[in-house]
Design an enzyme around this catalytic site. Structure first.
Site, short mmCIF file in Angstrom:
data_model
loop_
_atom_site.label_atom_id
_atom_site.label_comp_id
_atom_site.label_asym_id
_atom_site.label_seq_id
_atom_site.Cartn_x
_atom_site.Cartn_y
_atom_site.Cartn_z
N LYS D 11 1.06 -1.30 0.04
CA LYS D 11 0.00 -0.07 0.19
C LYS D 11 0.97 1.56 -0.20
O LYS D 11 1.90 1.38 0.93
CB LYS D 11 -0.71 0.14 1.15
N THR D 56 -3.51 -5.35 0.79
CA THR D 56 -2.85 -4.30 1.32
C THR D 56 -3.84 -3.38 2.34
O THR D 56 -3.68 -2.31 2.84
CB THR D 56 -2.81 -3.31 -0.29
N HIS D 240 19.50 26.02 -13.60
CA HIS D 240 20.62 27.24 -14.41
C HIS D 240 19.81 28.01 -14.38
O HIS D 240 18.15 28.66 -14.23
CB HIS D 240 20.54 26.37 -16.08
#
Lengths: 285, 285, 285, 285
Positions: D11, D56, D240
C-alpha cells in the site's frame, strides 16, 4: 454576426531573479511575473492586423529591463512600474495588469541562500488609464493547523446528513489571501509582514466553531492591524483530518491518530471589508 | 468594525464514478463535482452559530445520492439537479454553483474501458433563487497545433522589441473554453460535441496572423454552429515552439526542429458574444 | 577519506519537436530527451578539473543537431544514435543512457494535429563501451478499467484485517510498463504497437482474482506476441473504486456508484521473463 | 512459457498524522507511509490464489495501529517496527520495504503549527528475513543557491559545443539525498539534523568548479560529520540561471538579472562511500 467582448493578452510567467551583490549577505529577489494588457485590440481579433499589438516577447524583455533598472525592489514596486509603463507608453493600451509571485529565500552565508518553503507572496497591480493604480497584496500556500480549540456542531441537517457533532477537531487550512491597498505608495515589505502576521495570529487565537468564523476573524484582524488596507479576500480549503477508527484492533484513539485526506475538501471563500472601504474599481479584474 | 462581504462555501472535488451495466458495452461517467453555496451565512462568520450551515459533508453525500438516483446522465443534468436541490431545499441558501469536470473513457471490451486522454469536459451550473438556472459548458486541456499557416508581423514596436517578423511559424495552444447556454434544457451531449468540433474546425481552418484572430474565429464558429449558445470565453496560452539555431554546427533548419518552451508563454483571453446575447446574470459568478 | 562511487551526469528534459513537412498530412515527433553519461569522471568530482566533462549544454545541442539530421524517426532510433555518439566520441565516456518520452499527436487536417492524450511512450537506450546497445521500450499513464470480472477473496488475514471478501469489484490501473528488446535493430513502431495491444488485451481478457494475476497475464502476453522482447517490468497502481454506502438515505447501490480514491493506493510491481531471456547487462541501470 | 521474476506489492501513500497532546506546545508527526512486501507470492500471480497475500488494506490499517501504539516517534522508528512486523508475522513474506516521507511543522502557539516549507525528510527501511534491517535516511526539495564562488571552464569541447567559459556563475540546486546507516539503532533526529547541516555547510563553503565537485564535497562532509553513516547518494539538478542579455536596450547586466530556467536542466548523480563501508545488501532495493 459575433461580437468581440472583453479581451486581454500578455506574457505569463516570466521568471526573473535579481541578485543584489551590494548587500551583505547577498540578497536576491525571485519573481514570476505575468503581464496582461487590454485596450483597443479589435483589429488583431477581427483581421489579424497587429499594429496595436506590442508582442508578448517585448513584454518579457521589458520585465527583464525594468528588473535591472529598478534593482532589488519589493514586488509591488516592479509591478507598479511595469503596469504604468505599458499604459502610458501606448495609446491603444488602456489597462495593464501585472501579477508577481515572489518566492522567499533565507541567507545562510555571505553569498548563499536556501528557499524558505512553499509559501508564496503575491502582488497584483492594475493600472487603468482613467482610474489609476490599484494594488493587491497577498499570499498563498501558507498551511496552518490547530490541534484543538475547534468545534463543529449545531449545523443544519437534512435527509443526507450523517455527520456527527464534534466538540474537538483538528482544523487545518492552506491560506490563500489577497488584500487591497488604499494607496499605491506604502512601505510594502512592512505591510506584507503585518498582514501575514495578522492572518496567522487570528487563526491561532480564534476558538473556532466553523472555518467561516476563523476566516472572518482573519480578515478582520488584517484590516485592524494594517490601516493601509481596506479589503481582504480569503480562500480557505478545509484540509480534513479524520480520526481513524482503531476499535477493530482493540486500540483507543483519543484524538491522537488522524487520516489526512486529499479530496474532497471543504472550501470556504469570503470577503471582509473596512467600513469605509472605497469602491474597488478594476482592482480585481 | 469590519464588514462581511461576498462569501460562499461548499465541498470541492467529490470524485464520483457511475457504472451503467445496463448498456452493452458497459458505460461509465467519471466526474469530479464541486458544490458552492451562498445565502444568509452571516452568523457562522460572526459568531460561529451554524444553524444555517448545511455541512459540506452532507453536500458530498448528496452528490453520491443524486448520482445513484439519476443514473448515468450528462454532467449538466447532475449539476442542474444538485444546484436546484440546494437552493430549493433551504431558505438560507439563495444561490448554488455546481461544477463538474468529466473525464472521457472509451470502451475496449464489453466491460472494459481506457481513459481517452488529457482533455476534460467542464460544466458549471449556477442556480439562483431569483433568476433561475444558468448553464456553462466547456472543456480544457485540448491541445492543438498547426505546423504552418501562421504568421506574425506588422506588430507594434518599442525600445524593448527585438522580435523579428515571421511569415511561417508553428501555432500551438491548449484550449480552455467555456460557453454559455441560452437554455437550461438541451441535448447536452450533442451541444458539447458540436461546440468542440467548431473550436477545432476554426483553429484548423484559420490562416492565422495572430492567436487573437484564431481565438475570435473559434468563438464565432461555436456561436454560428450551436444556436443554443450565446457566449464563449476562451483562454489560449501560446505554447511557443522556437526554431533552433543549428548554424553553429553547419546544419540547416528549414522550419524543421523546434524547442518546445514551457515558460514564459503568451496568454490570450477573450470573449465572443452573439449579437442577441441576453445578460449573463450570475452565470460567471 | 571518502570514496567516490557510481556517478553520472547529463542534460535532462530536452524538449524537441520535429516537423516532417514532406508527409501529407504533416507529421511531428514530440520528444522529451534526457541524456546521462558515465565513465572516467573522477577529476571533476575531486578537484573540479573539467577536461573530461563534455558540458550538458553541448549534450543539449547534440540532441537538436541529431534530431535535424535523422529527421522524423522513431524515438529508439534517435536514442540509439545519441547514446552511441557520446560513447564513441569520447574515450572518457564508457556508458551513455538516453531516455526519450514521446507524446502522441493525431492529424486533424493537412497541417493540423491534436494531442492524443495522457499516455506517454517511453524509450531507454543504454550504450556501453563493452557490452554494446540495450534497448527498453515502454509506456506510462495508460489508464485501464474493468467494471466487472474482478474478484478478491481468500486472502491472508491477521489481527489488522477488516477487508471483506468480494466477488465483484471494479479494477482500474494506470499502466507503467517497460520491456527489454533482444535486439538493437527492429521495426520499433510495430513492436511498440504490438506490445501495447498485448497489455490492453490481457487486461481486458483476464478474469482477475488479483491485480498480480492481471500483471502476470499482461507481461506474459507481451512476451508471447512480440518475439523481439525477452522481459517486461510492470508497475500497476490499484486505483481503488469504493462502493458508496447509500443505505443511510434509503437508497440501493448495486455496484453502481463509486468513490474514486486518490490515496492510499495498492501498488503492484513485477517482472516477467522469457524462459530464454539473456542476461540484462546494464539495460536497467 | 513466461517466468515470474522479481515482484512485490503493498500500500502506497498512507497519510497519517499523529498529535502528541502531552507536549507543550502540542507536537505532530505528519507522515506519508508506503509499504512494499516481497516473498513467496507466486500463486497470486499464476492462478490468483491469494492465501499468501495480506491485503494492502490490512497494511494500511497496520500503519494506523502502529502509529497509535508507538506514539509520536521519529519516522525511522515507525518504519523499522512496521517492516519487522510484516516479515516476522508471515512466513510467506521475506522482505519488507517501508518508506516514510515526513513533513515539517513549526509551533506557533500552544496548539498551533505552520508547515515549515517544501523540504521533505525521507526514510527507507528494508527488513530482510536473512540479513536483517537496513536504514536509509535522507531529504529532498532542499533548494540551495550560491550567488557566486562558482566557475565552469576548461571543459571538453566537440563540434556541438557553443558554451563559453565562465568564472562567475550562479549555482543552484534542489538537493535530493539518501544516506545509509551502519546501524538500526541510533539517535535518528540528531543524525538527520547533522547530515542536513553537513550538506548545507559543504554546499555553502565549497568554491565550486563544477556541481560534481560540490556533490562530492557534500557527500564527504556528511560522512565525516555523522559517523553512523557509511554511504551517501546525491541527485543534484543544476537549476540553471542564465544571465539576460540587456545590451539590445543599452543596459548593462553585471551578474545582476537572471532568467531562472525550467527545462532542460543538468542532472548530476553520485555516490560517496566511507572507506570502510560494509556491503549495502538489499538496502537500496
Amino acid at each position: 454576426m459575433a461580437i468581440l467582448g472583453e479581451n486581454r493578452y500578455g506574457k505569463a510567467e516570466v521568471r526573473v531573479v535579481h541578485v543584489d551583490r551590494g548587500r551583505q549577505p547577498h540578497a536576491i529577489s525571485d519573481f514570476n511575473v505575468s503581464v496582461s494588457l487590454a485596450g483597443d485590440l479589435r483589429q488583431t481579433h477581427l483581421s489579424g492586423a497587429n499594429d496595436q499589438v506590442l508582442p508578448t516577447d517585448t513584454q518579457k524583455n521589458t520585465v527583464y529591463a525594468f528588473a535591472q533598472r529598478l534593482g532589488c525592489v519589493e514586488p509591488e514596486v516592479l509591478a507598479l512600474a511595469l503596469a504604468r509603463h505599458f499604459v502610458e507608453g501606448r495609446t491603444s493600451i488602456t489597462r495593464a495588469r501585472v501579477q508577481v509571485d515572489s518566492y522567499g529565500w533565507t541567507a545562510i552565508g555571505p553569498h548563499s541562500l536556501v528557499r524558505s518553503g512553499g509559501e508564496i507572496r503575491t502582488v497584483t497591480v492594475v493600472h487603468d488609464e482613467q482610474s489609476g493604480s490599484w494594488v493587491l497584496g497577498g499570499l498563498r500556500e501558507l498551511t496552518l493547523l490547530n490541534t484543538t480549540d475547534s468545534e463543529f456542531w449545531g449545523f443544519a441537517r437534512d435527509e443526507y446528513t450523517t455527520l456527527a457533532d464534534t466538540t474537538n477537531r483538528m482544523l487545518a487550512t492552506s491560506v490563500e489571501a489577497q488584500w487591497r491597498f488604499r494607496t499605491a505608495d506604502c512601505d510594502w515589505a512592512a505591510a506584507h509582514q503585518q498582514a501575514r502576521q495578522a492572518l496567522i495570529g487570528a487563526f491561532v487565537d480564534t476558538y473556532s466553531y466553523s472555518l467561516q468564523q476563523s476566516l472572518y476573524a482573519m480578515g478582520s484582524r488584517v484590516l485592524a492591524e494594517v490601516p493601509e488596507l481596506c479589503e481582504v479576500q480569503l480562500t480557505l480549503p478545509n484540509k480534513h483530518h479524520f480520526l481513524v477508527d482503531l476499535s477493530p484492533f482493540g486500540q483507543p484513539n483519543d484524538n491522537e491518530v488522524y487520516l489526512a485526506a486529499d479530496r474532497p475538501y471543504g472550501l470556504i471563500e469570503g470577503q471582509v471589508l473596512a467600513e469605509d472601504a472605497p469602491p474597488a474599481g478594476p482592482a480585481w479584474s
